[in-house]
Scaffold this motif. Structure first.
Motif, PDB file in Angstrom:
ATOM      1  N   GLN A 173      -6.727  -8.294  13.821  1.00 42.46           N
ATOM      2  CA  GLN A 173      -5.515  -7.539  14.122  1.00 42.46           C
ATOM      3  C   GLN A 173      -4.878  -6.967  12.858  1.00 42.46           C
ATOM      4  OE1 GLN A 173      -2.687  -9.527  16.607  1.00 42.46           O
ATOM      5  NE2 GLN A 173      -4.089  -9.720  18.343  1.00 42.46           N
ATOM      6  N   CYS A 174      -5.016  -7.664  11.742  1.00 44.36           N
ATOM      7  CA  CYS A 174      -4.450  -7.147  10.492  1.00 44.36           C
ATOM      8  C   CYS A 174      -5.120  -5.842  10.068  1.00 44.36           C
ATOM      9  CB  CYS A 174      -4.592  -8.184   9.377  1.00 44.36           C
ATOM     10  SG  CYS A 174      -3.406  -9.539   9.488  1.00 44.36           S
ATOM     11  N   THR A 175      -6.370  -5.628  10.473  1.00 46.09           N
ATOM     12  CA  THR A 175      -7.075  -4.415  10.059  1.00 46.09           C
ATOM     13  C   THR A 175      -6.422  -3.150  10.592  1.00 46.09           C
ATOM     14  OG1 THR A 175      -8.570  -4.586  11.968  1.00 46.09           O
ATOM     15  CG2 THR A 175      -9.280  -5.623   9.911  1.00 46.09           C
ATOM     16  N   PHE A 176      -5.792  -3.225  11.765  1.00 48.53           N
ATOM     17  CA  PHE A 176      -5.148  -2.018  12.291  1.00 48.53           C
ATOM     18  C   PHE A 176      -3.617  -2.102  12.278  1.00 48.53           C
ATOM     19  CE2 PHE A 176      -5.855  -4.760  15.955  1.00 48.53           C
ATOM     20  CZ  PHE A 176      -4.686  -4.652  16.691  1.00 48.53           C
ATOM     21  N   LEU A 177      -3.050  -3.310  12.283  1.00 48.88           N
ATOM     22  CA  LEU A 177      -1.597  -3.418  12.221  1.00 48.88           C
ATOM     23  C   LEU A 177      -1.069  -3.005  10.841  1.00 48.88           C
ATOM     24  CD1 LEU A 177      -0.883  -6.726  14.175  1.00 48.88           C
ATOM     25  CD2 LEU A 177      -0.622  -4.376  14.949  1.00 48.88           C
ATOM     26  N   THR A 178      -1.867  -3.201   9.810  1.00 50.23           N
ATOM     27  CA  THR A 178      -1.459  -2.751   8.477  1.00 50.23           C
ATOM     28  C   THR A 178      -1.222  -1.247   8.466  1.00 50.23           C
ATOM     29  OG1 THR A 178      -2.710  -4.558   7.451  1.00 50.23           O
ATOM     30  CG2 THR A 178      -2.129  -2.696   6.044  1.00 50.23           C
ATOM     31  N   SER A 179      -1.996  -0.505   9.230  1.00 52.67           N
ATOM     32  CA  SER A 179      -1.835   0.947   9.288  1.00 52.67           C
ATOM     33  C   SER A 179      -0.483   1.327   9.873  1.00 52.67           C
ATOM     34  CB  SER A 179      -2.963   1.561  10.123  1.00 52.67           C
ATOM     35  OG  SER A 179      -4.232   1.239   9.601  1.00 52.67           O
ATOM     36  N   TYR A 180      -0.058   0.633  10.917  1.00 49.96           N
ATOM     37  CA  TYR A 180       1.241   0.935  11.525  1.00 49.96           C
ATOM     38  C   TYR A 180       2.387   0.663  10.553  1.00 49.96           C
ATOM     39  CZ  TYR A 180      -1.039   1.394  16.092  1.00 49.96           C
ATOM     40  OH  TYR A 180      -1.821   1.814  17.141  1.00 49.96           O
ATOM     41  N   VAL A 181       2.325  -0.483   9.886  1.00 48.64           N
ATOM     42  CA  VAL A 181       3.378  -0.807   8.914  1.00 48.64           C
ATOM     43  C   VAL A 181       3.362   0.198   7.766  1.00 48.64           C
ATOM     44  CG1 VAL A 181       4.239  -2.567   7.324  1.00 48.64           C
ATOM     45  CG2 VAL A 181       3.259  -3.251   9.517  1.00 48.64           C
ATOM     46  N   PHE A 182       2.179   0.587   7.318  1.00 47.21           N
ATOM     47  CA  PHE A 182       2.053   1.548   6.226  1.00 47.21           C
ATOM     48  C   PHE A 182       2.734   2.867   6.573  1.00 47.21           C
ATOM     49  CE2 PHE A 182      -0.452   5.230   4.774  1.00 47.21           C
ATOM     50  CZ  PHE A 182      -0.190   5.163   3.413  1.00 47.21           C
ATOM     51  N   ILE A 183       2.524   3.365   7.770  1.00 46.05           N
ATOM     52  CA  ILE A 183       3.103   4.655   8.171  1.00 46.05           C
ATOM     53  C   ILE A 183       4.631   4.562   8.245  1.00 46.05           C
ATOM     54  CG2 ILE A 183       3.287   6.262  10.097  1.00 46.05           C
ATOM     55  CD1 ILE A 183       0.358   5.881  10.607  1.00 46.05           C
ATOM     56  N   VAL A 184       5.152   3.465   8.819  1.00 41.34           N
ATOM     57  CA  VAL A 184       6.604   3.318   8.952  1.00 41.34           C
ATOM     58  C   VAL A 184       7.267   3.211   7.586  1.00 41.34           C
ATOM     59  CG1 VAL A 184       8.439   1.848   9.857  1.00 41.34           C
ATOM     60  CG2 VAL A 184       6.399   2.275  11.234  1.00 41.34           C
ATOM     61  N   VAL A 185       6.705   2.380   6.703  1.00 45.50           N
ATOM     62  CA  VAL A 185       7.295   2.198   5.372  1.00 45.50           C
ATOM     63  C   VAL A 185       7.143   3.464   4.537  1.00 45.50           C
ATOM     64  CG1 VAL A 185       7.173   0.850   3.239  1.00 45.50           C
ATOM     65  CG2 VAL A 185       6.920  -0.285   5.444  1.00 45.50           C
ATOM     66  N   GLN A 186       6.009   4.149   4.660  1.00 44.88           N
ATOM     67  CA  GLN A 186       5.812   5.395   3.911  1.00 44.88           C
ATOM     68  C   GLN A 186       6.841   6.453   4.321  1.00 44.88           C
ATOM     69  OE1 GLN A 186       2.256   7.813   4.628  1.00 44.88           O
ATOM     70  NE2 GLN A 186       1.824   7.701   2.438  1.00 44.88           N
TER      71      GLN A 186
ATOM     72  N   ALA B 247       0.832  -1.203   0.000  1.00 44.36           N
ATOM     73  CA  ALA B 247       0.000   0.000   0.000  1.00 44.36           C
ATOM     74  C   ALA B 247       0.870   1.259   0.000  1.00 44.36           C
ATOM     75  CB  ALA B 247      -0.922  -0.003   1.217  1.00 44.36           C
ATOM     76  N   ALA B 248       1.946   1.249   0.794  1.00 48.95           N
ATOM     77  CA  ALA B 248       2.843   2.405   0.832  1.00 48.95           C
ATOM     78  C   ALA B 248       3.521   2.625  -0.516  1.00 48.95           C
ATOM     79  CB  ALA B 248       3.894   2.220   1.930  1.00 48.95           C
ATOM     80  N   LEU B 249       3.940   1.544  -1.168  1.00 50.32           N
ATOM     81  CA  LEU B 249       4.568   1.666  -2.484  1.00 50.32           C
ATOM     82  C   LEU B 249       3.587   2.210  -3.521  1.00 50.32           C
ATOM     83  CD1 LEU B 249       6.625  -1.647  -2.580  1.00 50.32           C
ATOM     84  CD2 LEU B 249       7.560   0.660  -2.636  1.00 50.32           C
ATOM     85  N   ALA B 250       2.360   1.708  -3.494  1.00 48.99           N
ATOM     86  CA  ALA B 250       1.358   2.158  -4.467  1.00 48.99           C
ATOM     87  C   ALA B 250       1.031   3.637  -4.295  1.00 48.99           C
ATOM     88  CB  ALA B 250       0.092   1.315  -4.331  1.00 48.99           C
ATOM     89  N   LEU B 251       0.851   4.075  -3.057  1.00 51.89           N
ATOM     90  CA  LEU B 251       0.497   5.468  -2.802  1.00 51.89           C
ATOM     91  C   LEU B 251       1.687   6.410  -2.987  1.00 51.89           C
ATOM     92  CD1 LEU B 251      -1.802   5.008   0.317  1.00 51.89           C
ATOM     93  CD2 LEU B 251      -2.510   5.656  -1.973  1.00 51.89           C
ATOM     94  N   ASN B 252       2.890   5.882  -2.887  1.00 44.34           N
ATOM     95  CA  ASN B 252       4.073   6.725  -3.055  1.00 44.34           C
ATOM     96  C   ASN B 252       4.498   6.858  -4.519  1.00 44.34           C
ATOM     97  OD1 ASN B 252       7.356   6.726  -3.163  1.00 44.34           O
ATOM     98  ND2 ASN B 252       6.589   7.997  -1.472  1.00 44.34           N
ATOM     99  N   ARG B 253       4.265   5.838  -5.322  1.00 44.31           N
ATOM    100  CA  ARG B 253       4.801   5.821  -6.683  1.00 44.31           C
ATOM    101  C   ARG B 253       3.777   6.143  -7.768  1.00 44.31           C
ATOM    102  NH1 ARG B 253       9.766   3.264  -6.103  1.00 44.31           N
ATOM    103  NH2 ARG B 253      10.465   3.961  -4.042  1.00 44.31           N
ATOM    104  N   TYR B 254       2.506   6.031  -7.481  1.00 46.84           N
ATOM    105  CA  TYR B 254       1.493   6.192  -8.527  1.00 46.84           C
ATOM    106  C   TYR B 254       0.534   7.319  -8.186  1.00 46.84           C
ATOM    107  CZ  TYR B 254       3.222   1.577  -9.804  1.00 46.84           C
ATOM    108  OH  TYR B 254       4.024   0.525 -10.151  1.00 46.84           O
TER     109      TYR B 254
END
Length: 274
Positions: free
Chosen positions: A151-164, A97-104
């Motif tokens: 748990q994946c519904t909210f843990l994905t948000s944490y990973v998204f912010i760190v990778v972004q 998700a971070a790659l998609a929102l950052n590159r496109y």
């Protein structure tokens, strides 16, 4: 003298953070099985009992504690299964998700970016009730699977912010140079982008793992019989009093957390130097 107030404040601050952990570690070696606040002597009985190495306790005083060990270890096993599964899934989803929102660039990009942060900002009790209603309406039996999905519904948000945040600091000229030299998109990602993203991926994965192991409120709503995790088990034991094995198990978890955090910092520093 100018540094004295800052030094005193720093000591008070770190004491506030780490003294409770030190108390847990200290009382995990207390031989008193009834009142942990009264020091009776040094012992490793509670650690031996956790691993089933010593079952020769006094039946009148300590058998009740040893009998709870299998349930405690089963709860720990469930927590590890959930934490490892959710970490892997959330890391993949958050990174892509971070790659998609950052590159496109596409319509509704800002909406998607904001939507990924909503589960992280939502109160745990609201998210837990919502997930419970969803799983019940869908006819799903509450189990480890529902805990992992929830748990994946909210843990994905944490990973998204760190990778972004890591992606924002990367130099796009490196990928352009790789493409100019004839590398395909996959080769560029594997040899240029992924090594630079490694510290962010590691940080996001460790954060997701720790939060998953610690989560109580959301997991409490979406766990069923036979899928009790360690925080839920400890929460239930508090009503009857904390038992000595809890201190021993908490000490082992603290030690594992320190080792994992140290490994993550070392790998991140190593990656930055490269």
């Amino acid at each position: 003298m100018r540094r004295l107030p800052l030094t005193v404040f720093s000591l008070i601050f770190f004491a506030f953070l780490y003294l409770p952990l030190a108390v847990i570690v200290g009382y995990s070696f207390n031989a008193n099985p009834v009142n942990m606040l009264v020091w009776e002597g040094f012992t490793l009985d509670w650690y031996r009992g956790l691993f089933g190495l010593d079952r020769s306790f006094d039946p009148q005083s300590r058998t009740v504690y040893v009998e709870s060990t299998p349930q405690m270890l089963a709860a720990l096993r469930n927590s590890l299964i959930v934490a490892v599964s959710t970490t892997c899934i959330a890391t993949v989803l958050g990174t892509t998700a971070a790659l998609a929102l950052n590159r496109y660039r596409f319509r509704g990009k800002a909406l998607w970016s904001g939507g990924l942060m909503v589960p992280m900002m939502m109160p745990d009790i609201v998210l837990g009730i919502g997930l419970l209603i969803f799983f019940t309406s869908a006819g799903m039996r509450l189990s480890l699977l529902t805990i992992i999905i929830g748990q994946c519904t909210f843990l994905t948000s944490y990973v998204f912010i760190v990778v972004q945040a890591r992606l924002a600091g990367l130099d796009p000229a490196l990928e352009e140079a790789s493409a100019d030299l004839g590398a395909s998109d996959w080769v560029t990602f594997r040899k240029v982008t992924l090594p630079q993203l490694a510290p962010g991926l590691l940080g996001g994965a460790l954060l997701a793992f720790i939060i998953s192991m610690d989560d109580l409120v959301i997991t409490y709503f979406i766990s069923g019989s036979g899928s009790q995790t360690l925080p839920i088990y400890i929460f239930g034991m508090i009503r009857r009093g904390v038992k000595p094995e809890i201190n021993a198990l908490a000490t082992l978890i603290i030690l594992a957390s320190v080792l994992i955090a140290g490994l993550g910092l070392w790998l991140r520093a190593r990656g930055d130097r490269k």
